[in-house]
Every structure is written in structure tokens, then in C-alpha cells.
Design an enzyme around this catalytic site. Structure first.
Site, mmCIF file in Angstrom:
data_model
loop_
_atom_site.group_PDB
_atom_site.id
_atom_site.type_symbol
_atom_site.label_atom_id
_atom_site.label_comp_id
_atom_site.label_asym_id
_atom_site.label_seq_id
_atom_site.Cartn_x
_atom_site.Cartn_y
_atom_site.Cartn_z
ATOM 1 N N VAL A 141 0.827 -1.219 0.000
ATOM 2 C CA VAL A 141 0.000 0.000 0.000
ATOM 3 C C VAL A 141 0.857 1.263 0.000
ATOM 4 O O VAL A 141 0.320 2.375 -0.003
ATOM 5 C CB VAL A 141 -0.978 0.025 1.200
ATOM 6 C CG1 VAL A 141 -1.995 -1.076 1.084
ATOM 7 C CG2 VAL A 141 -0.240 -0.050 2.525
ATOM 8 N N SER A 148 -19.001 -11.174 11.531
ATOM 9 C CA SER A 148 -19.846 -10.300 10.720
ATOM 10 C C SER A 148 -20.865 -11.054 9.857
ATOM 11 O O SER A 148 -21.752 -10.436 9.268
ATOM 12 C CB SER A 148 -18.986 -9.405 9.821
ATOM 13 O OG SER A 148 -18.254 -10.177 8.909
ATOM 14 N N LYS A 186 -16.508 -3.321 2.126
ATOM 15 C CA LYS A 186 -17.666 -4.194 1.898
ATOM 16 C C LYS A 186 -18.709 -3.513 1.002
ATOM 17 O O LYS A 186 -19.246 -4.128 0.071
ATOM 18 C CB LYS A 186 -18.298 -4.587 3.236
ATOM 19 C CG LYS A 186 -17.441 -5.525 4.069
ATOM 20 C CD LYS A 186 -18.068 -5.803 5.422
ATOM 21 C CE LYS A 186 -17.215 -6.749 6.262
ATOM 22 N NZ LYS A 186 -17.792 -7.011 7.589
#
Length: 783
Positions: free
Chosen positions: A368, A688, A731
Site C-alpha cells: 500500500v 460479521s 464491503k
């Protein structure tokens, strides 16, 4: 008053006696041996007094631990010696000196604490005599070994051997008398005392004498060797001094030029007071040494290190905030939080002029741009860039250096790197700080605690330098992939800045603005040779790479451009190559990854969940089926413990609300439930998927289909509450990219929506749920 010794003469049993007890510390009394005992404890003094008032008999045994002040039956050895007090003398300091003669061995049966002193019930230890044929051999062998030891040590008087000969008829007293003269350990003497078999006692005594002789011989050798070495060193030093004096008289001192050069460098060098004092002292020491000695080389290297370090030499920091911001934006797309923190640091430095360097920690997945961002910070602040890779470092000396007593000792990596940069205020990158490990040589993370503490690093002490060095001017920036592997004390000293993985949109921007121009230049091409379409860039991102960063994306772009460069060289034709989604198949081959695919129609027991990975968000299909059975619950798909527990919680919630959900109340007795998460080779975990699993179970039990255009993410509790989850940005971007129209999330995630681009918020309907009933109301369709 003490009771007189009493006997319990019963048929077939031994006589039991009772006497006052004095526990001995660090000594063992043998029968027939007379020795002095110094007594200081009140109970022991009282026991001696009572014994003197009676028949002067006393029982002595040794304590297992001499530090115990109030021993009980567990703290003393069972075998001791019955003795007689021949003399008692009170000393001025309150202690008592007793002259005691041992009589016979005794075994303690009972210990009693009465009238302020200890008494014991004991029986006499019966000794097993030695056979006559073995007696003489045993005595002769032990005597020879004892005489050999006495000759080596010189610790035994010759008169002792004359007295010893008179005891040869009493083998037990003979062995005990020799044992009392030997410097055995207390434990070994106690073993001899406890040995009732006289033959075995002689064997043990011989073994201990031989061991003591070997130890004494070895210690004498070591002492002699050390003495020889000391004499040799003194001789060498004296001769070296003589040679130096002769050379000086003859005017042949060839090292005066080197010493003068070192003195000139020390005068010119600006150093701390402590370092200047040490380096001058070391130079004087060097002048007195032989130039050919190994120690002279060590001292010379040490002086070189002290002179070479940048004690006060600094980079001039740039104070142009706008220019610094331009440089950071020019080098990196996004990364707003790290950039903002660097600009804050520069702003404070401009106002205050002097500031302790902050310790920043950039945490994020590989690729990154953490390390390259630190380089950009150095460029933006106008400072030198220094980097240490900590991956695999497992020795504390790598950070703090080795002490100069070791051959080839050097300073730690921090000091070495500062010498290379030549400045004391660089931007210092400690790369992969979470990859350090500890072993028997020390823990490097503990050594970093001082270096990375703004309150302490002004006086950083390297083991090699042994003088304080100021690290407070350095801007330390560390990088890590995970926080979990960084020790808590080290983590506490750093300001954590999370760098999440890039979204597909951000990767497209980075590829267009940074990676393609860079790779065109590196592969000898220009914009007129190759052009990537927008769709081709997104195809590379989605179908040829799967990562949080952009390393593989850059690699694939480079692969395409290399093939184009090869075509140009082979055909000698520099025509424009337009790269589209179809030409990618030619350059990169078949797709390596597939997109998440939505169901073609709404189905019972199939729910679309949302998952976070280091490579970004993903759609997660969750399937549930029922079958005749006995209420078993099966969960498959290579799931972790947390995810399995979420499935259990979901089923428990459904059972508790079966009436409200219009489900048969005894379904758990007649049906088995199987929950499966496809792509079973990929490990999955986390809470989740709780509401997704619950929805799938309710759907399959009620027969109601679930809308395929609805995705959901959230943790479920047994009471049906929907709890918030992390990674919401990734998401929701994955849901939008795969054609999802509505997403159900916890109402507590409402605060995270501001991180989602507004263009995506407009195209995606986000429903907030507080309770599981709201999720089912949105997701389930009527038959």
C-alpha cells in the site's frame, strides 16, 4: 524440667528414647567426633540448658534449608546423632558455644515443641557390619585415597594419621573420622551419616574422596595457568615500554604522525562533552600501547567511530507547508491521514522551531506504499532518508551494538545508519517492525523501547559507544503489516496510523496517474507507444490481481509493456498499441480470478453476505438446508471458531423466537440444519456473517426466499441485537461493484458511512437495522 531418656521395651521392638533437639545449620556431626557448635536461637539455647540440667545428653540433626528459622519435622533430616555436651560457654553477644561429642546414630520418629524448646522421640540406627574379608581391603583403599588427597591439599596434620591407625579395629568410627576431616558438601556428609551398611559407607566415602581430589587438582591447574598468563602479560608490557623508550631516543617513533592526525580531527569535530572527554582519554591510552597489539586496533576503531558520527550536524528542514503538501500528493494518491499528520508536524516545527521527533507507525497490508511514503516524507521535509529493515532481526545487539570486549564488536544498526547518512536529524524508517523475533541472545523489541521513547532517546546509550547519543532530533517512522505482532510496550510508544487497502476505484487512479507513467519510462516506451483503456485497467485489477496494495498491479502493467517493447524491437514499428480487455488475454493469458456472481433468481436458504479481506471487500454466499434428523447443526466451509459460534448463536435465536417467526416449535427435534459457506478451500472467520446465517436459517425453515439484490453484514446476539462490524467501506464498495442494490448494516455503523464516496452512496440503498426482526423484514420475500 526435661524428662530423662525413656525406653519402651516391648517384645520384638526397638527401644524408643527422648532427648532435647538442636537443629544444625551447614554442618553434620558424626558419632565419636568432638566439635564446637555455636548456638543463637532461643529454642536451641533452652534445649542445651535443659540438657545440662539433666544428663547432658542432646540430639543433633541437620536442617535441609539453613535459612529456615523455625524448623519443623519436614525441615530436618530424619537421621541425626545422639551426643553429649562436654562444655558450655555463654558469649558476650548472647550466643552459646557448646563443645559436643557424638555418640551414636539415631532416627527421629516424632518431633515435639514443648516448654519453649524442641524434643524428639528417636530410635537407635542399627549398623550392618562389614565381612572380615572385605574389611581390610576397604580400610586400605580408603586410607590410600585419603592420604593422596592430604598430600595434595596439605590440609591434614601428620598426627591425625597416627590417631587414625588406632581406630582400624572399629571400622564404623574409622569411616566417620575420615569423613569429618573432608570438605564434603553437607548433603554428601548427611548421606554418609544415613548409610547404616558399613561396607556401602566405605564405597560412598571412597567415591567422594576421589571426586574431591579431582576437583582440587583441577582448581590448582587453573590457578597455575592464570598465574603464568599474568606473568607473560607483565613481561610483554615491560618489554614494549623498553622498546618504545629506545625508539624515542633514536627518533624512530613512526606513529606520531597518525596520533597528530587523530588529534587534529578531534579538535575540529564538534562533539558532546562526554564524548569529547572519552575520545581524548582513549587517545592517550592508544599512545601508551604497542601499535602491533590487538587492543590498540580496538581502541583506534573506537576513536574513529566517535569522530565519524554526526553529533550536531543537521539537515536544514524545509518550512514551506504548501510545497511539502504538493510533494506528498505528487508521490502518493490518497493516504489522507498520514499526509495530514506529517503536515501537522511541519506546522508545529515552523511555529516552535524545536520539537521532539514524533514516533509514527504506519500499519497496513503489503503493497500500500508505507515505505515509499516515508521516502516522500523525507523529500517533503528536506531531510536525509535512512532505513533499517527489522525483518528477521532477533539479536538485541543489532539495535544497541556489541560491547567492545567482543572480537569484531560494532555499534548497533541505528548508530551505523546515522554514520552513513552524516546527519543527526534524518527521517528514519524502521521497516517491518512487526517481523522481529526474540531468542536466547535477547529481545530486539525491548532494545527499541529506549530509542522510540521521546522522553528517553535524548540519552540513547549504544553498548559499543558507551556514551549518550541524542536521537530526539530524528523523525522515526515505523512500518508494520499487523499490530498484533508488535509488543504492547513498544506499541504504546508509537502513534498508530492505519493505512487500509486501496479500493478498486483508488487502484484505477493510482494505475493511471502513477504506475503506467513509471512503467512506460522504465521499459523505454512513451505515451505514443501504448495506451491503456479504462476498462482494461479495471480488468487487470479485478481479474489478474487480488491484493490490498498495488505491487502485483504494477507487475502486470510492466508485463504488458515488456511484451509491447519486444514487439516494437522485433517489428521495428513504433505504432500505437491500444490495450483493451480483449488484448489483455493476448498479453496476460486467461483470467486468474473470477468476480463474485449474484444468483439469477431469489432462492430459499441462500443469502448474500459481505466479507472483508486484505485485498478488499468480497461477496460471501451463505447457504442453508434442512433435512430429516434429530436437531443436529452442521457448519462447513473451512470456518474459524468465531464464525462457527456465530452460526450457533443464530440457530439459538431462531429457536427462541420460533413462535414469532411462525416456525414449528419442535423443528430442532425432527430436522438437521446444514449451513455452508462456498469456496471451502479459503479459510473464513469473524462475527460479521451472524445476521446472514440467521436469515438463511429462517428462510429455509419458513420457506420464504431471500432477495438476491440485498446483501448484509453484522454480528448477531442471542437476543437478536445487530452489532457493528469493521471494514464497512471495502464491503460496500464490493456490493456496489457486483450489482447489489440494498445493503443492511447495524445502526451503530451509521458513523462509518461518511468514509464512503458520495457517488456510491447515491447508487446504493443502505438500510440500518437495530434488531434481527428488521433484517428479516427487509430481506425475506413472501412466497
Amino acid at each position: 524440667m526435661i524428662k530423662m531418656p525413656k525406653f519402651f521395651n516391648q517384645e520384638g521392638s526397638e527401644s524408643m528414647k527422648q532427648l532435647p533437639l538442636v537443629p544444625l545449620r551447614d554442618m553434620v556431626l558424626f558419632p565419636s567426633i568432638t566439635t564446637s557448635v555455636f548456638v543463637g536461637r532461643d529454642k536451641s539455647i533452652k534445649a542445651l540448658s535443659q540438657s545440662m540440667a539433666a544428663d547432658k545428653k542432646i540430639f543433633l540433626t541437620t536442617q535441609k534449608d539453613p535459612d529456615v528459622l523455625k524448623p519443623n519435622i519436614k525441615d530436618i533430616f530424619q537421621i541425626g546423632t545422639e551426643a553429649k555436651i562436654t562444655q558450655l560457654l555463654k558469649l558476650p553477644d548472647g550466643t552459646v558455644k557448646a563443645l559436643i561429642e557424638g555418640y551414636e546414630r539415631g532416627k527421629i520418629v516424632k518431633l515435639v515443641d514443648s516448654d519453649g524448646f524442641l524434643t524428639v522421640d528417636y530410635i537407635e540406627v542399627q549398623e550392618e557390619s562389614i565381612p572380615e574379608n572385605a574389611k581390610e581391603a576397604a580400610i586400605r583403599t580408603v586410607t590410600e585415597a585419603f592420604k593422596h588427597y592430604a598430600k595434595l591439599s596439605g590440609a591434614v596434620a601428620q598426627s591425625f594419621f597416627k590417631n587414625l591407625e588406632s581406630l582400624s579395629a572399629h571400622e564404623s568410627r574409622y569411616a566417620d573420622t575420615i569423613a569429618s576431616q573432608m570438605p564434603f558438601k553437607v548433603v554428601d556428609k548427611q548421606k554418609l551419616l544415613e548409610c547404616g551398611n558399613i561396607e556401602n559407607r566405605f564405597l560412598l566415602l571412597l567415591k567422594l574422596i576421589q571426586k574431591e581430589t579431582e576437583v582440587f587438582t583441577m582448581s590448582q591447574k587453573i590457578k597455575g595457568r592464570v598465574k603464568e598468563q599474568m606473568e607473560t602479560l607483565q613481561k610483554k608490557h615491560y618489554l614494549n615500554e623498553q622498546m618504545r623508550a629506545i625508539k624515542k631516543e633514536m627518533g624512530e617513533d613512526g606513529h606520531s604522525g597518525e596520533f597528530q592526525d587523530l588529534e587534529n580531527r578531534i579538535k575540529k569535530k564538534r562533539m558532546s562533552k562526554e564524548a569529547a572527554s572519552v575520545v581524548r582519554r582513549e587517545l592517550e591510552k592508544l599512545k601508551m600501547m604497542s601499535p602491533m597489539s590487538s587492543e590498540a586496533t580496538v581502541v583506534r576503531n573506537y576513536i574513529d567511530w566517535l569522530i565519524s558520527l554526526p553529533w550536531f550536524r543537521k539537515n536544514r528542514s524545509k518550512n514551506d507547508l504548501k510545497k511539502a503538501e504538493q510533494i506528498l500528493d505528487q508521490d502518493h494518491y490518497g493516504l489522507e491521514k498520514p499526509k495530514e499528520r506529517i503536515l501537522e508536524y511541519l506546522a508545529v516545527q515552523i511555529l516552535v522551531k524545536k520539537i521532539k521527533g514524533p514516533i509514527l507507525c504506519l500499519v497496513g497490508p503489503p503493497g500500500v506504499g508505507k515505505t515509499s511514503l516515508v521516502k516522500s516524507v523525507a523529500r517533503a521535509t528536506g531531510r536525509s532518508f535512512a532505513r533499517i529493515s527489522l525483518g528477521g532481526v532477533r539479536d538485541e545487539a543489532e539495535i544497541r551494538g556489541h560491547r567492545r570486549t567482543y572480537v569484531g564488536a560494532m555499534p548497533g544498526k541505528i548508530i551505523q545508519t546515522l554514520k552513513k547518512t552524516g546527519y543527526n536529524n534524518p527521517v528514519f524508517c524502521l521497516d517491518e517492525i512487526d517481523k522481529m523475533t526474540a531468542d536466547f541472545r535477547g529481545d530486539p523489541s525491548s532494545a527499541l523501547l529506549e530509542a522510540l521513547d521521546p522522553e528517553q532517546n535524548k540519552n540513547f546509550n549504544d553498548h559499543y559507544l558507551e556514551v549518550d547519543y541524542d536521537l530526539s532530533q530524528i523523525l522515526f517512522i515505523t512500518t508494520a503489516n499487523t499490530l498484533y505482532d508488535i509488543p504492547a510496550p513498544l506499541r504504546d510508544r508509537m502513534e498508530i496510523i492505519q493505512i487500509p487497502g486501496y479500493t478498486e476505484y483508488e487502484k484505477g487512479k493510482i494505475a493511471t496517474g502513477y504506475l503506467i507513467p513509471k512503467q512506460l519510462k522504465e521499459n523505454g516506451l512513451t505515451k505514443t507507444d501504448a495506451v491503456f483503456s479504462k476498462n482494461s485497467i479495471h480488468a487487470i485489477i479485478k481479474r489478474y490481481t487480488k491484493e490490498a496494495g498495488v505491487r502485483n498491479l504494477e507487475r502486470e502493467i510492466s508485463s504488458v509493456l515488456r511484451k509491447i517493447a519486444k514487439e516494437i524491437v522485433q517489428t521495428n514499428d513504433r505504432k500505437l498499441h491500444k490495450i483493451s480487455t480483449t488484448t489483455l488475454l493476448k498479453y496476460l493469458g486467461q483470467h486468474r480470478f473470477r468476480d463474485s456472481v449474484l444468483e439469477k433468481e431469489d432462492k430459499v436458504g441462500i443469502v448474500t453476505g459481505l466479507a472483508w479481506t486484505q485485498a478488499g471487500g468480497e461477496l460471501l454466499t451463505i447457504e442453508a438446508v434442512t433435512m430429516p434428523g434429530k436437531g443436529n447443526i452442521q457448519v462447513t466451509g473451512k470456518l474459524g471458531d468465531v464464525m462457527k459460534e456465530s452460526a450457533q448463536a443464530a440457530v439459538s435465536y431462531v429457536r427462541s423466537r420460533s413462535k414469532e417467526l411462525k416456525i414449528e416449535e419442535d423443528f430442532y427435534k425432527t430436522k438437521d440444519i446444514h449451513i455452508h459457506v462456498p469456496e471451502g478451500a479459503i479459510p473464513k472467520d469473524g462475527p460479521s456473517a451472524g445476521i446472514s446465517m440467521c436469515t438463511a436459517v429462517v428462510s429455509v425453515l419458513t420457506g420464504k426466499p431471500v432477495s438476491r439484490k440485498i446483501a448484509m453484514t453484522g454480528e448477531i446476539t442471542l437476543r437478536g441485537r445487530v452489532l457493528p462490524v469493521g471494514g464497512l467501506k471495502e464491503k460496500l464498495l464490493a456490493a456496489h461493484a457486483n450489482g447489489i442494490k440494498q445493503v443492511i448494516v447495524s445502526i451503530e455503523n451509521k458513523k462509518d458511512i461518511k468514509e464512503i464516496p458520495k457517488s456510491i452512496q447515491k447508487q446504493l440503498e443502505i438500510a440500518f437495522a437495530e434488531d434481527m426482526s428488521q433484517v428479516l423484514e427487509n430481506a425475506l420475500l413472501e412466497n
